[in-house]
Design a protein around this motif. Structure first.
Motif, short mmCIF file in Angstrom:
data_model
loop_
_atom_site.label_atom_id
_atom_site.label_comp_id
_atom_site.label_asym_id
_atom_site.label_seq_id
_atom_site.Cartn_x
_atom_site.Cartn_y
_atom_site.Cartn_z
N ALA A 24 -34.45 -59.49 -30.16
CA ALA A 24 -34.30 -60.21 -28.79
C ALA A 24 -33.30 -59.19 -27.94
CB ALA A 24 -33.32 -61.31 -28.96
N ALA A 25 -32.53 -58.47 -28.80
CA ALA A 25 -31.72 -57.49 -28.04
C ALA A 25 -32.47 -56.42 -27.37
CB ALA A 25 -30.58 -57.19 -29.09
N PHE A 26 -33.31 -55.94 -28.03
CA PHE A 26 -34.04 -54.87 -27.34
C PHE A 26 -34.90 -55.49 -26.11
CE2 PHE A 26 -33.38 -52.14 -30.63
CZ PHE A 26 -33.83 -52.28 -31.90
N PHE A 27 -35.52 -56.67 -26.47
CA PHE A 27 -36.10 -57.37 -25.04
C PHE A 27 -34.97 -57.36 -24.06
CE2 PHE A 27 -39.16 -59.44 -22.72
CZ PHE A 27 -38.49 -60.69 -22.19
N LEU A 28 -34.00 -57.57 -23.96
CA LEU A 28 -32.88 -57.92 -22.94
C LEU A 28 -32.49 -56.47 -22.65
CD1 LEU A 28 -30.69 -60.70 -24.55
CD2 LEU A 28 -31.98 -60.81 -22.50
N SER A 29 -32.30 -55.47 -23.47
CA SER A 29 -32.08 -54.34 -23.04
C SER A 29 -33.11 -53.61 -22.05
CB SER A 29 -31.66 -53.42 -24.36
OG SER A 29 -32.15 -52.21 -24.22
N SER A 30 -34.24 -53.75 -22.61
CA SER A 30 -35.34 -53.29 -21.78
C SER A 30 -35.57 -53.83 -20.31
CB SER A 30 -36.66 -53.38 -22.78
OG SER A 30 -36.77 -52.97 -23.81
N ILE A 31 -35.32 -55.07 -20.29
CA ILE A 31 -35.28 -55.70 -19.05
C ILE A 31 -34.23 -55.17 -18.20
CG2 ILE A 31 -34.83 -58.05 -17.91
CD1 ILE A 31 -35.99 -59.49 -20.04
N MET A 32 -33.09 -55.04 -18.70
CA MET A 32 -31.79 -54.50 -18.10
C MET A 32 -32.12 -53.11 -17.42
SD MET A 32 -27.93 -54.26 -19.31
CE MET A 32 -28.03 -52.31 -19.32
N ALA A 33 -32.69 -52.31 -18.23
CA ALA A 33 -33.12 -51.02 -18.05
C ALA A 33 -33.86 -50.92 -16.98
CB ALA A 33 -33.65 -49.93 -19.22
N ALA A 34 -34.91 -51.62 -16.85
CA ALA A 34 -36.33 -51.79 -16.07
C ALA A 34 -35.61 -52.03 -14.61
CB ALA A 34 -37.35 -52.55 -16.67
N PHE A 35 -34.87 -53.28 -14.79
CA PHE A 35 -34.47 -53.56 -13.32
C PHE A 35 -33.47 -52.75 -12.68
CE2 PHE A 35 -36.31 -57.37 -12.09
CZ PHE A 35 -36.71 -57.83 -13.11
N LEU A 36 -32.66 -52.17 -13.47
CA LEU A 36 -31.64 -51.20 -13.03
C LEU A 36 -32.51 -49.89 -12.25
CD1 LEU A 36 -28.75 -50.63 -15.43
CD2 LEU A 36 -28.67 -51.23 -12.82
N LEU A 57 -27.18 -59.67 -32.29
CA LEU A 57 -27.82 -59.30 -31.04
C LEU A 57 -26.88 -58.64 -30.33
CD1 LEU A 57 -29.79 -62.17 -29.10
CD2 LEU A 57 -28.08 -60.59 -27.95
N PHE A 109 -27.54 -54.92 -28.86
CA PHE A 109 -27.57 -54.69 -27.39
C PHE A 109 -26.56 -53.71 -26.93
CE2 PHE A 109 -28.79 -55.90 -23.35
CZ PHE A 109 -27.49 -55.72 -22.44
N GLN A 168 -33.23 -46.55 -23.91
CA GLN A 168 -32.97 -47.36 -22.88
C GLN A 168 -33.30 -46.59 -21.41
OE1 GLN A 168 -28.96 -48.92 -21.58
NE2 GLN A 168 -29.97 -51.01 -21.66
N ALA A 185 -38.93 -46.82 -14.60
CA ALA A 185 -38.89 -47.60 -13.70
C ALA A 185 -38.39 -46.96 -12.28
CB ALA A 185 -37.94 -48.74 -14.10
N LEU A 210 -42.76 -52.45 -13.56
CA LEU A 210 -41.58 -53.30 -14.52
C LEU A 210 -42.32 -54.01 -15.65
CD1 LEU A 210 -38.96 -54.45 -12.22
CD2 LEU A 210 -39.18 -52.25 -13.19
N ILE A 269 -41.41 -52.91 -19.45
CA ILE A 269 -40.54 -53.73 -20.47
C ILE A 269 -41.41 -54.05 -21.56
CG2 ILE A 269 -39.74 -56.10 -20.77
CD1 ILE A 269 -39.01 -56.23 -17.62
N THR A 311 -40.15 -52.68 -25.29
CA THR A 311 -39.70 -53.81 -26.19
C THR A 311 -40.68 -53.75 -27.58
OG1 THR A 311 -39.05 -55.43 -24.51
CG2 THR A 311 -39.45 -56.14 -26.70
#
Lengths: 243, 91
Positions: free
Chosen positions: A46-58, B8, B12, B21, B28, B34, B38, B42
């Protein structure tokens, strides 16, 4: 919407980079000896998923607002990473020893449990002893935090440390030898752990700059745990020879 | 569930600013889409941690650390060079 070549190239880069990261691997290897490895795995994912999302959007934000220079960013960063990874010096003997010891923890405990279970020797005390959750959790946290891992060398005797670390693995298959031999091996292993952790602990305690290192506390607990394990096995062995 | 949330948060935080990261961030910013980044990122992290968690100590015999580091370094250099060249060609 999904570009296969992007998925694959991102996967490749990140996967190989992650496998080469000793600290990260060490942390998750330790998690394998936890009583609930699946929870750790799920939470990490879950943490990896969130961290990837954050990185991609940034990254996308940077691309939108700084498009003239942002396309040079990726290339330059990767070149720097490549050089850093290739030119980084080998970790200090002590650091490597600590990783090796922590990894041996996760492997050895599992084998011992299997053996004790199979031979019917497992009792509550041993069970609790073998899953010293608190130490593993602390080590896991420490590896993930990374800051506290020291970089210096034990000046006098790297070779001595390597020898001690070399003794930290099981030399026989516990399930294929006699019960007495298996117990002897477990006793040997515990003593090897005491020697190795004690050696590293000595170095930390005799060194002013490591006075407040959190590893002193963890190593001290680990040494105490291994001494206790050794006593439990020795007791078990003594009872066995009476039978 | 405290173990779940504490792990978690810890993982993170550990990932913040990590090479992996920044890789996702860089790709990106270079313009890749995106969703793919992702997904790829992931999956790579989940898969590598799965190997470590479920194989435990055996992973050290399977993963030749020194070789992987060399491959990783060359891979970054290669991709970095390719991206820079790509930019020069667009100038």
């Amino acid at each position: 919407m999904l570009n296969l070549s992007t998925v694959l190239s991102t996967f490749g880069l990140v996967f190989i980079a992650e496998l080469g990261d000793k600290t990260q691997l060490a942390a998750f290897t330790l998690a394998s000896s936890s009583r609930r490895p699946f929870i750790i795995f799920a939470a990490s994912s879950a943490a990896f998923f969130l961290s990837s999302i954050m990185a991609a959007f940034l990254g996308k934000t940077v691309a939108v607002y700084g498009s003239s220079w942002s396309s040079w960013l990726a290339g330059s960063l990767f070149l720097v990473f490549g050089l850093v990874v290739l030119l980084a010096k080998e970790p200090a003997a002590v650091q490597s020893a600590f990783f090796a010891a922590a990894k041996a923890e996760s492997g050895g405990a599992k084998e011992a449990l299997k053996f004790l279970n199979k031979t019917g020797l497992l009792n509550q005390t041993l069970k609790e002893a073998l899953s010293e959750e608190h130490v593993h959790k602390e080590l896991f946290d420490l590896f993930l935090k990374r800051r506290a891992l020291f970089k210096d060398n034990i000046n006098e005797n790297e070779e001595a440390l390597n020898v001690l670390v070399g003794k930290l693995s099981l030399r026989v298959n516990l399930l294929k030898v006699s019960v007495d031999e298996a117990l002897d091996e477990l006793i040997r292993l515990e003593q090897a752990a005491v020697d190795c952790y004690g050696y590293i602990l000595d170095h930390l305690q005799n060194n002013q700059e490591h006075k407040n290192d959190p590893m002193i506390h963890i190593l001290t607990e680990m040494v105490e745990d291994e001494i206790r394990h050794k006593e439990l096995y020795t007791e078990l062995r003594a009872r066995q020879s009476v039978l | 569930m405290r173990l779940f949330f504490s792990t978690l948060v810890l993982v993170f935080l550990a990932e913040l600013g990590d090479k992996t990261q920044i890789t996702g961030f860089s790709l990106a910013s270079h313009g890749s889409d995106l969703g793919s980044i992702i997904l790829g990122s992931t999956l790579a992290l989940v898969f590598s941690s799965a190997l470590a968690v479920f194989l435990g100590d055996k992973i050290n015999k399977l993963v030749p650390q020194k070789l992987i580091k060399k491959v990783s370094g060359c891979l970054f250099l290669g991709v970095g060079a390719a991206l820079i060249v790509q930019n020069f060609l667009k100038l």
